[in-house]
Design a protein around this motif. Structure first.
Motif, PDB file in Angstrom:
ATOM      1  N   SER A 143       0.823  -1.224   0.000  1.00 45.02           N
ATOM      2  CA  SER A 143       0.000   0.000   0.000  1.00 45.02           C
ATOM      3  C   SER A 143       0.848   1.261   0.000  1.00 45.02           C
ATOM      4  CB  SER A 143      -0.938   0.022   1.211  1.00 45.02           C
ATOM      5  OG  SER A 143      -0.215   0.243   2.403  1.00 45.02           O
ATOM      6  N   GLY A 144       2.016   1.206   0.661  1.00 43.19           N
ATOM      7  CA  GLY A 144       2.840   2.395   0.827  1.00 43.19           C
ATOM      8  C   GLY A 144       2.381   3.262   1.983  1.00 43.19           C
ATOM      9  N   TYR A 145       1.381   2.802   2.710  1.00 44.62           N
ATOM     10  CA  TYR A 145       0.835   3.567   3.838  1.00 44.62           C
ATOM     11  C   TYR A 145       1.365   3.023   5.158  1.00 44.62           C
ATOM     12  CZ  TYR A 145      -2.681   4.922   0.354  1.00 44.62           C
ATOM     13  OH  TYR A 145      -3.311   5.382  -0.767  1.00 44.62           O
ATOM     14  N   LEU A 146       1.128   3.791   6.199  1.00 41.37           N
ATOM     15  CA  LEU A 146       1.408   3.336   7.549  1.00 41.37           C
ATOM     16  C   LEU A 146       0.160   2.665   8.107  1.00 41.37           C
ATOM     17  CD1 LEU A 146       3.353   6.437   8.885  1.00 41.37           C
ATOM     18  CD2 LEU A 146       4.286   4.313   7.963  1.00 41.37           C
ATOM     19  N   TRP A 147       0.392   1.731   9.015  1.00 44.50           N
ATOM     20  CA  TRP A 147      -0.690   1.074   9.730  1.00 44.50           C
ATOM     21  C   TRP A 147      -0.569   1.465  11.203  1.00 44.50           C
ATOM     22  CZ3 TRP A 147      -3.844  -3.424   8.188  1.00 44.50           C
ATOM     23  CH2 TRP A 147      -3.877  -3.580   6.806  1.00 44.50           C
ATOM     24  N   ASP A 148      -1.683   1.656  11.849  1.00 42.81           N
ATOM     25  CA  ASP A 148      -1.745   1.935  13.281  1.00 42.81           C
ATOM     26  C   ASP A 148      -2.023   0.613  13.986  1.00 42.81           C
ATOM     27  OD1 ASP A 148      -2.122   2.889  15.840  1.00 42.81           O
ATOM     28  OD2 ASP A 148      -3.892   4.079  15.361  1.00 42.81           O
ATOM     29  N   PHE A 149      -1.039   0.114  14.723  1.00 43.87           N
ATOM     30  CA  PHE A 149      -1.184  -1.158  15.421  1.00 43.87           C
ATOM     31  C   PHE A 149      -1.791  -0.905  16.789  1.00 43.87           C
ATOM     32  CE2 PHE A 149       0.540  -4.452  18.255  1.00 43.87           C
ATOM     33  CZ  PHE A 149      -0.031  -5.561  17.652  1.00 43.87           C
ATOM     34  N   ASP A 150      -2.915  -1.572  17.082  1.00 42.44           N
ATOM     35  CA  ASP A 150      -3.619  -1.343  18.341  1.00 42.44           C
ATOM     36  C   ASP A 150      -3.459  -2.476  19.346  1.00 42.44           C
ATOM     37  OD1 ASP A 150      -5.183  -3.359  17.316  1.00 42.44           O
ATOM     38  OD2 ASP A 150      -6.981  -2.127  17.049  1.00 42.44           O
ATOM     39  N   GLY A 151      -2.590  -3.434  19.062  1.00 42.29           N
ATOM     40  CA  GLY A 151      -2.373  -4.559  19.965  1.00 42.29           C
ATOM     41  C   GLY A 151      -3.105  -5.806  19.540  1.00 42.29           C
ATOM     42  N   ALA A 152      -4.212  -5.641  18.844  1.00 45.68           N
ATOM     43  CA  ALA A 152      -4.990  -6.790  18.374  1.00 45.68           C
ATOM     44  C   ALA A 152      -4.827  -6.977  16.872  1.00 45.68           C
ATOM     45  CB  ALA A 152      -6.463  -6.605  18.722  1.00 45.68           C
ATOM     46  N   GLY A 153      -4.606  -5.904  16.159  1.00 43.60           N
ATOM     47  CA  GLY A 153      -4.475  -5.936  14.710  1.00 43.60           C
ATOM     48  C   GLY A 153      -4.071  -4.561  14.223  1.00 43.60           C
ATOM     49  N   GLY A 154      -4.044  -4.394  12.948  1.00 42.66           N
ATOM     50  CA  GLY A 154      -3.641  -3.109  12.394  1.00 42.66           C
ATOM     51  C   GLY A 154      -4.771  -2.448  11.635  1.00 42.66           C
ATOM     52  N   VAL A 155      -4.745  -1.123  11.630  1.00 41.14           N
ATOM     53  CA  VAL A 155      -5.703  -0.328  10.876  1.00 41.14           C
ATOM     54  C   VAL A 155      -4.907   0.467   9.852  1.00 41.14           C
ATOM     55  CG1 VAL A 155      -7.406   1.525  10.980  1.00 41.14           C
ATOM     56  CG2 VAL A 155      -7.262  -0.145  12.848  1.00 41.14           C
ATOM     57  N   GLU A 156      -5.217   0.266   8.559  1.00 42.02           N
ATOM     58  CA  GLU A 156      -4.518   1.010   7.516  1.00 42.02           C
ATOM     59  C   GLU A 156      -4.901   2.478   7.582  1.00 42.02           C
ATOM     60  OE1 GLU A 156      -5.047   1.290   2.845  1.00 42.02           O
ATOM     61  OE2 GLU A 156      -4.160  -0.632   3.431  1.00 42.02           O
ATOM     62  N   LEU A 157      -3.906   3.341   7.581  1.00 37.92           N
ATOM     63  CA  LEU A 157      -4.126   4.784   7.575  1.00 37.92           C
ATOM     64  C   LEU A 157      -4.017   5.255   6.124  1.00 37.92           C
ATOM     65  CD1 LEU A 157      -1.911   5.641  10.674  1.00 37.92           C
ATOM     66  CD2 LEU A 157      -4.396   5.348  10.617  1.00 37.92           C
ATOM     67  N   ASN A 158      -5.142   5.318   5.425  1.00 38.01           N
ATOM     68  CA  ASN A 158      -5.153   5.684   4.011  1.00 38.01           C
ATOM     69  C   ASN A 158      -4.508   7.041   3.784  1.00 38.01           C
ATOM     70  OD1 ASN A 158      -6.406   3.380   3.002  1.00 38.01           O
ATOM     71  ND2 ASN A 158      -8.428   4.160   3.529  1.00 38.01           N
ATOM     72  N   ASP A 159      -3.684   7.111   2.737  1.00 39.57           N
ATOM     73  CA  ASP A 159      -2.956   8.328   2.371  1.00 39.57           C
ATOM     74  C   ASP A 159      -2.011   8.802   3.470  1.00 39.57           C
ATOM     75  OD1 ASP A 159      -3.951   8.544  -0.221  1.00 39.57           O
ATOM     76  OD2 ASP A 159      -5.750   9.566   0.474  1.00 39.57           O
ATOM     77  N   TRP A 160      -1.485   7.878   4.250  1.00 39.92           N
ATOM     78  CA  TRP A 160      -0.485   8.168   5.279  1.00 39.92           C
ATOM     79  C   TRP A 160       0.790   7.446   4.907  1.00 39.92           C
ATOM     80  CZ3 TRP A 160       0.094   9.446  10.771  1.00 39.92           C
ATOM     81  CH2 TRP A 160      -0.807  10.429  11.183  1.00 39.92           C
ATOM     82  N   PRO A 161       1.724   7.994   4.173  1.00 42.06           N
ATOM     83  CA  PRO A 161       1.668   9.279   3.481  1.00 42.06           C
ATOM     84  C   PRO A 161       0.962   9.144   2.130  1.00 42.06           C
ATOM     85  CG  PRO A 161       3.814   8.293   3.155  1.00 42.06           C
ATOM     86  CD  PRO A 161       3.046   7.362   4.059  1.00 42.06           C
ATOM     87  N   PRO A 162       0.582  10.275   1.556  1.00 43.96           N
ATOM     88  CA  PRO A 162      -0.059  10.224   0.241  1.00 43.96           C
ATOM     89  C   PRO A 162       0.934   9.840  -0.852  1.00 43.96           C
ATOM     90  CG  PRO A 162       0.213  12.497   0.962  1.00 43.96           C
ATOM     91  CD  PRO A 162       0.677  11.627   2.086  1.00 43.96           C
ATOM     92  N   CYS A 163       0.407   9.587  -2.031  1.00 42.88           N
ATOM     93  CA  CYS A 163       1.239   9.295  -3.202  1.00 42.88           C
ATOM     94  C   CYS A 163       1.466  10.597  -3.957  1.00 42.88           C
ATOM     95  CB  CYS A 163       0.541   8.273  -4.102  1.00 42.88           C
ATOM     96  SG  CYS A 163       1.501   7.809  -5.552  1.00 42.88           S
ATOM     97  N   LEU A 164       2.699  10.821  -4.345  1.00 45.72           N
ATOM     98  CA  LEU A 164       3.045  12.016  -5.099  1.00 45.72           C
ATOM     99  C   LEU A 164       2.294  12.024  -6.422  1.00 45.72           C
ATOM    100  CD1 LEU A 164       4.867  14.541  -5.085  1.00 45.72           C
ATOM    101  CD2 LEU A 164       6.624  13.154  -6.188  1.00 45.72           C
TER     102      LEU A 164
END
Length: 192
Positions: free
Chosen positions: A39-60
């Motif tokens: 994806s090229g994005y960062l995921w926020d890990f909450d201890g149980a799984g990850g949540v994709e942070l769309n456009d984190w960072p965006p695509c040039l």
């Protein structure tokens, strides 16, 4: 995987087609960020799984959205910096303004394009057709290999995905362009 001090447990298994990879991990503010491919994005890990942070960072703008890899993460001057493959993009998340800003491409060539996924895809394919030695089409993909805060600066290393032998000069880039992959970039923001 997560390790509780005694045993490992699988947090998320990948059973889909293609690759699914995490490249770096960083504690930032109240988040544990995981840098993700494709994806090229960062995921926020909450201890149980990850949540994709769309456009984190965006695509040039003007680059392909395919096969992007958030590779490196670093805190510098209180802001979040992310290096993204395959075009060696550096992005900064301004913690005060709560927005992303593009900093630079670490390698000046070739011209940005959304017509190919990776730099030099077409040229490597042409080389492979004309030569016995075969390379992956994304061999000249541009990695933001590492970031480190040193003194008042952010030092950023880069590389190709797969280098060719030193004595082999690809006809599609000059030696100086090739050496750009080996140079360190020093970023200094006033006040740090």
């Amino acid at each position: 995987y997560s390790f509780d001090g005694k045993q490992w447990r699988v947090i998320q298994a990948w059973n889909g087609p293609g690759s699914y990879q995490l490249y770096s991990t960083l504690h930032w503010q109240d988040k544990l960020l995981l840098a993700h491919y494709p994806s090229g994005y960062l995921w926020d890990f909450d201890g149980a799984g990850g949540v994709e942070l769309n456009d984190w960072p965006p695509c040039l703008e003007g680059l392909s959205h395919l096969s992007r890899e958030a590779q490196t993460t670093m805190i510098y001057g209180g802001d979040l910096y992310v290096g993204v493959w395959p075009w060696a993009e550096v992005w900064r998340y301004d913690a005060d303004e709560e927005q992303w800003g593009f900093i630079t491409r670490l390698i000046s060539h070739p011209k940005s394009s959304d017509k190919t996924t990776h730099p030099y895809d077409v040229e490597v394919d042409e080389h492979n057709k004309a030569n016995a030695m075969q390379y992956q089409s994304n061999a000249w993909g541009q990695r933001c290999a590492g970031m480190s805060a040193v003194g008042d600066s952010l030092m950023i290393s880069k590389s190709a995905k797969w280098t060719w032998p030193a004595n082999m000069q690809p006809g599609f880039i000059t030696e100086d362009q090739r050496m750009e992959y080996a140079r360190i970039t020093k970023l200094t923001v006033p006040g740090n």
